[in-house]
Each structure stands twice: as C-alpha cells, then as structure tokens.
Scaffold this motif. Structure first.
Motif, PDB file in Angstrom:
ATOM      1  N   ASP A  25      -5.829   9.375  -0.965  1.00 54.94           N
ATOM      2  CA  ASP A  25      -6.003   7.980  -1.273  1.00 54.94           C
ATOM      3  C   ASP A  25      -4.553   7.190  -1.049  1.00 54.94           C
ATOM      4  N   LYS A  26      -4.451   6.136  -0.909  1.00 50.88           N
ATOM      5  CA  LYS A  26      -3.475   5.185  -1.174  1.00 50.88           C
ATOM      6  C   LYS A  26      -3.733   3.963  -2.303  1.00 50.88           C
TER       7      LYS A  26
ATOM      8  N   VAL B  60       0.840  -1.163  -0.046  1.00 49.86           N
ATOM      9  CA  VAL B  60      -0.040  -0.140  -0.078  1.00 49.86           C
ATOM     10  C   VAL B  60       0.974   1.162  -0.158  1.00 49.86           C
ATOM     11  N   ALA B  61       0.715   2.305  -0.980  1.00 49.74           N
ATOM     12  CA  ALA B  61       1.691   3.328  -1.088  1.00 49.74           C
ATOM     13  C   ALA B  61       0.675   4.504  -1.305  1.00 49.74           C
ATOM     14  N   PRO B  62       1.485   5.810  -1.170  1.00 47.55           N
ATOM     15  CA  PRO B  62       0.683   6.841  -1.281  1.00 47.55           C
ATOM     16  C   PRO B  62       0.197   7.130  -2.929  1.00 47.55           C
ATOM     17  N   ALA B  63      -0.664   7.677  -3.269  1.00 47.82           N
ATOM     18  CA  ALA B  63      -1.375   7.859  -4.378  1.00 47.82           C
ATOM     19  C   ALA B  63      -1.096   9.063  -5.061  1.00 47.82           C
TER      20      ALA B  63
ATOM     21  N   SER C  78      -9.283   7.422   1.879  1.00 52.35           N
ATOM     22  CA  SER C  78      -8.668   8.259   2.956  1.00 52.35           C
ATOM     23  C   SER C  78      -9.379   7.901   4.402  1.00 52.35           C
TER      24      SER C  78
END
Length: 622
Positions: A347-348, A300-303, A329
C-alpha cells in the motif's frame, strides 16, 4: 495545360520556398549573364586570332568572369568593348547587391519568425500549457514553486497571442522564475500542427486552460481532441489536465481526452466549496494552503516503514506530517479509514507534508495525553438560514449543495439585480425565495437585516465582465463590513471573486473567507499535473458523499485550557474515524493571511486550546 504554364507553376513553387530558393535563382541568372557577357568580350577583343583553341577561349571567359568587378584601366578606346566591360561590372554589382539584400531579408525574416514563436521546442520532461487566460499566471507561479526542488525545468506555452506580448506579460506579473524557463509559442491550441511546436510527445504533463468567452468548454474539448488524435502522437498515454465550467460538458470532455485526461468540473467544485466554506469559517484558507505549492501539500508515499500497523498506530509515526489515508495496491484510495484498518506492505500512504522530503516515518509513536481526550458527544444540527446576494451560473448547483448539507426547515433568500430564471428544482430541506434588488445599494442591504442569517454568500455576477463583477462584490462586501462595525454585529460572509488580485484587495475588509473560482480551479489543475495519483484523493475530498474537511470545536475532542501535544488531538480524532490535520485559534481569526489557521503542526508541538478554537479534520459530516 501548356508547357509555359507548367514551367510557370514550377517556377512559382520554387520561389515560394523562401530565401534559399531566391538565392539559388539569383546565382543561376547571374552566372548565365556574366558568362555570356564575358564570352562576348573575349570574342571582340583584338587578340582574338591568338585564341584558336577552345581551351584558350574558355580560360579568357573565366578570367573575365572572375574579374567582373574590374572596370579596366580606363584606356580602352573601342566603344563596344568599353560598354561591355562596364555592363559586365554593373551586372556584377547589381547581382552582388541583390544577393546582400536577399540575405539581409532572409536573416530578418528568420529573426521575425523566431520572435513570432514558430520554432520547435526541443525540451524534454517539460510542462505544456495550451491556451491563455488570467489563470495562466497562477498556473505558472505554482509550477515555478513546485520546480524549486528540481534541477532546471521548462514550461512551454502555446496560445493564439504574440510571443513577445506573452513574455512581457509573464515577466511583468511574475518577475524572475528561477531555474524554470518559460518558452512561449504562437499558435492555435486547437490545431494539431501548432500543438506540435511545443513538443507534447516529450512533455511530462499537459495543462489545457479554459479560454475566456461563452464557448470556453467547446474550445477545451477541441484542444483535447487535437492532442489525443494527432497523427504523430506518442504511443504511451499523455498526462493531460483540463477543466470545464458547465457540468453538462464534463462527459464530452472526458471522452475527448480518451482516458488520458483528468477533467475538473469547475463550476460544481466551486459551488460545493462555497457551501462548505459558508458553513465553516476558515475553510478557504485551509484549501488554499493544501492546493498551492507554497505551504503544505498532499503526497502519496510508499508505506513500507509502517506496513502491518493499524491506521491509528501509523498516524503517530509521522512526526512532521499528517496521515490522512491509504492508497491500496489496486489503486483505490481510502481517506480516514477506521483506526483498526491495517496497512499492507504494497500500500501507499496519503499524507499532508511541507515537502516530499519532510515525510519522515519514526520508529516509535509520538507520546500523547490519554487523560486529556474528551468523551464522545453528539449534538444534533438544527435548521440554518442563508442570504445569497447575486446570481450566476453556479448558483443552482450551490443551492443543491446547500440542500444536501443542512437540516430540514432551513431557508435561503436570494437577492439579485436580474430576474432569476431556470431554477425549478425541488429542495427537500431548504425553502428558497427570490427577491429582486441591487446588492450594491446600502438601503437594500439595510432592509435585508443581514444579522438575521447564519450565512451570507456574495456571488460575482457573470452577466458582466469579470473586473466589473468583482468590483460589485467588493462594494457589497464593504457595505456589509461597515454595517457590522457600526452595529457591533457578527455574521459569517463568504465572497466569490474571479481575480485573485481583487481577493488580495478585499483582505483589508478583515474578511477571512473568499472563494476565488478561477484561482481555486487553477491550483487544483496544477496539483493534478504534478501528481496524477492525487485525482482520486481530490475526488473524495470534493465529493459530498466522501470525506471532507471540517472545522469542529476543539473542546469536543480534548480538554480546553490544558496543555497537550498535538498528537493527543490526532488520537482523539482517529478514534472517531476522523483525521485531524490542524487547528484554528479563535483569538487570531481576524489576522491575515492565515486567520488563525495552523495546518500540519508537529505532533510533539505543545498547544492549549481555548473555548472557540477549532480542530481541522477530514470527516464524513459535521
């Protein structure tokens, strides 16, 4: 209580404090005896009349005390003085030797305590493992692999087992563990005081292993209570991962975890994956690759780099990883959303990548071939038949899962060595029949005519020890493969095994699908211990009503025999609200260890699909 009893009680308590108390008492007694004997020697010496002052007398006593080991010149003629001098020296030798013995005993005891593993672990940011079972080796090996990208790390294990024995077993099974230190402590995983030895207050995560035996779930629940209800526990929540075998205990385990534990329902997930895999050859290889740390994993990574793009547009911005979903979020996870779903700046993204440093987001989309995308076709599913060889506690859940996947008119024949009891559930889509027979008997298998069935499932019995159950499964599997080879028949076989060592043995039979119950759950728990945000992702993946992994004919999505980039297959899937993450080459389906499975290839990689090849994807149904 008399004064004598009180003094005796006080003396016993001081003696129970160990070597320091013994040394203290020895010093007091020796000092008293030596001083008294020195005083007697001073009192009877011929020069007594010269020592008229107390100061001179004390100096003589101190002189004799300091020279306790001096036996004199040997010319002393007064018998009493000679006896006292020798006695004083003997007392000194006795107390000195006793002191040496006590110190030696104390040091030896301390070394033995250290070898028993009863000292406090002073690590921080480490992983704590509570309990001991065969899955400990899988968990440790996966954690070691996960820690390769970090600096020095540590794993602290607490189990009711000798520390030296644990260390030897780990060393023999896993060998060198790189920069990860393995620290073993002896104690009960269900005892609050013993758990404190591995310092859970400073741990990054805690993994509770399911011990062997019929009361496994109850002991897991007790361990969860011991961690969460410890009087000296830390204020911030723990990150605990555990599993239960019986789904009836799942709610109790969650309650014992107090909202700090992620509890995996082991038997339910294993039964579900068995059904999914028996209907889709190659799925177990995909799951193993996703769950272990040696291949590709879910991150899971920052979007932010793809914010405000649609899901379909963003899917082509990851050249070396596969976009499969979005975490909003508010923490909710949505796998394979529609292509028009827009990603927000907070979001991610949920992606499959080789490692977290391989999650690259390009400024431009990877090109694809629009002309190679096939039109949408829908083929209705027909009834399916399955042969189940063996019976265990997961079989009822497996039959329920099979009923929820297949079309009406399907059938399941169960053959088991013992009488099947306890299954009285209605299966709307499936007719279930039970036959008693020995699944390891070649004549019984010949009479069943396995080629008549679409799917064959070989279960490991749980009414015998794990090794014996796996041995029976191996014998059954070898018979089935020999029948295939002799008669030129082809049918899909899924085998369940308890021990991953036996899974590796079974690979010589050319079977590409095995569901290793304990190993699968161990891999899942290790993934959750490393990233708590993956819980919702796996809940969706293993939920029959959520997104699941399917292998579908590539010809339904792209033109076969035409060279394309993998990005073309990704676009074809995205337009159907499916996330394509790889493919399986039919021509290599018998080649271990990947059996033709290619997971998360580069988007720009050229590929030409042939008839029989499959696309691997996240979808709602098949």
């Amino acid at each position: 209580m008399s004064t004598r009893q009180r003094l005796r009680y006080w003396f016993d308590n001081t003696m129970a404090r160990g070597t320091p108390a013994l040394v203290g008492w020895l010093a007091v007694v020796s000092l008293v005896v030596v001083v008294v004997l020195s005083a007697l020697i001073v009192w009877i010496t011929p020069e007594r009349e010269l020592r008229t002052t107390a100061g001179n007398t004390l100096r003589e006593i101190w002189h004799n005390t300091a020279e306790t080991f001096d036996l004199g010149s040997g010319t002393e003629t007064r018998p009493l003085l000679a006896v006292l001098t020798v006695l004083l020296a003997a007392v000194g030798i006795f107390f000195a030797s006793t002191l040496i013995g006590l110190l030696t005993s104390g040091v030896s005891g301390k070394i033995m305590d250290l070898r028993k593993g009863r000292s406090l672990v002073l690590e921080t940011g480490h992983t704590v493992i509570l309990g001991w079972s065969d899955e400990v080796f899988t968990v440790i090996s996966e954690l070691v692999e996960a820690n390769r990208s970090r600096g020095r790390s540590a794993i602290a294990i607490l189990a009711a087992k000798d520390r030296t024995e644990m260390e030897d077993l780990i060393r023999d099974e896993l060998g060198h563990t790189g920069r990860t230190r393995i620290i073993c402590r002896t104690g009960s995983p269900e005892d609050v005081t013993d758990i404190g030895l591995v310092n859970p207050q400073a741990a990054r995560s805690i993994i509770v292993l399911s011990p062997p035996g019929p009361r496994s779930d109850q002991r897991v629940i007790k361990a969860l209570l011991a961690v969460t209800n410890a009087p000296d526990r830390r204020a911030e929540p723990y990150h605990i991962v555990a599993s239960v075998g019986d789904g009836k205990n799942h709610a109790a385990a969650l309650l014992a975890g107090g909202g700090e534990a992620q509890v995996v329902n082991g038997d339910e997930i294993t039964a579900r994956v068995i059904v999914q895999t028996c209907r889709q050859s190659g799925l177990s290889v995909v799951l193993t690759d996703l769950l272990d740390f040696a291949g590709d994993e879910i991150y899971v990574a920052p979007a932010r780099p793809v914010a405000w793009l649609t899901f379909g547009e963003a899917a082509l911005r990851f050249p070396h990883s596969s976009l499969i979903g979005v975490e909003r979020s508010d923490g909710t996870v949505r796998l394979k959303p529609p292509a028009s779903f827009r990603i927000g700046p907070t979001d991610k993204v949920v992606v499959i990548a080789e490692d977290d440093d391989r999650i690259e987001m390009a400024d431009a989309a990877v090109p694809y071939d629009e002309g190679a995308i096939a039109p949408l076709t829908v083929t209705p599913a027909g009834p399916e038949s399955a042969l189940v060889l063996g019976w265990n506690r997961r079989a009822p859940a497996m039959l329920r899962e099979f009923n929820s996947y297949v079309a009406p008119g399907s059938s399941v024949d169960v053959v088991a060595g013992q009488a099947v009891t306890g299954f009285r559930e209605e299966t709307r889509n499936v007719r279930v029949s039970f036959v008693r027979g020995d699944c390891t008997d070649r004549d019984v298998l010949d009479e069943l005519k396995p080629s008549r069935y679409d799917h064959i499932i070989v279960l490991s019995p749980d009414d015998v020890p794990g090794e014996e159950g796996d041995a029976r499964t191996l014998v059954t599997l070898l018979h089935l493969r020999d029948m295939q080879a002799r008669r030129g028949e082809r049918y899909r076989i899924v085998s369940e095994m308890n021990d991953d060592k036996n899974r590796r043995l079974a690979q010589v039979t050319r079977a590409d699908d095995f569901i290793v119950g304990n190993t699968l759950i161990s891999l899942l728990k290790t993934q959750l211990s490393e990233n708590r945000h993956l819980a919702d992702v796996f809940d969706d993946l293993f939920d029959p009503h959520g997104a699941e992994i399917y292998l579908k004919p590539a010809a339904d999505y792209v033109t076969p025999g035409r060279e394309i980039t993998f990005a073309t297959a990704v676009v074809a899937g995205t337009r159907r609200e499916e996330a394509v993450i790889g493919y399986r080459v039919a021509a290599r389906s018998a080649e271990a260890p990947s059996y033709g499975v290619v997971l998360n290839p580069p988007k720009s990689a050229p590929v030409t699909f042939a008839t029989g090849d499959k696309l691997i994807m996240l979808a709602d149904d098949d």
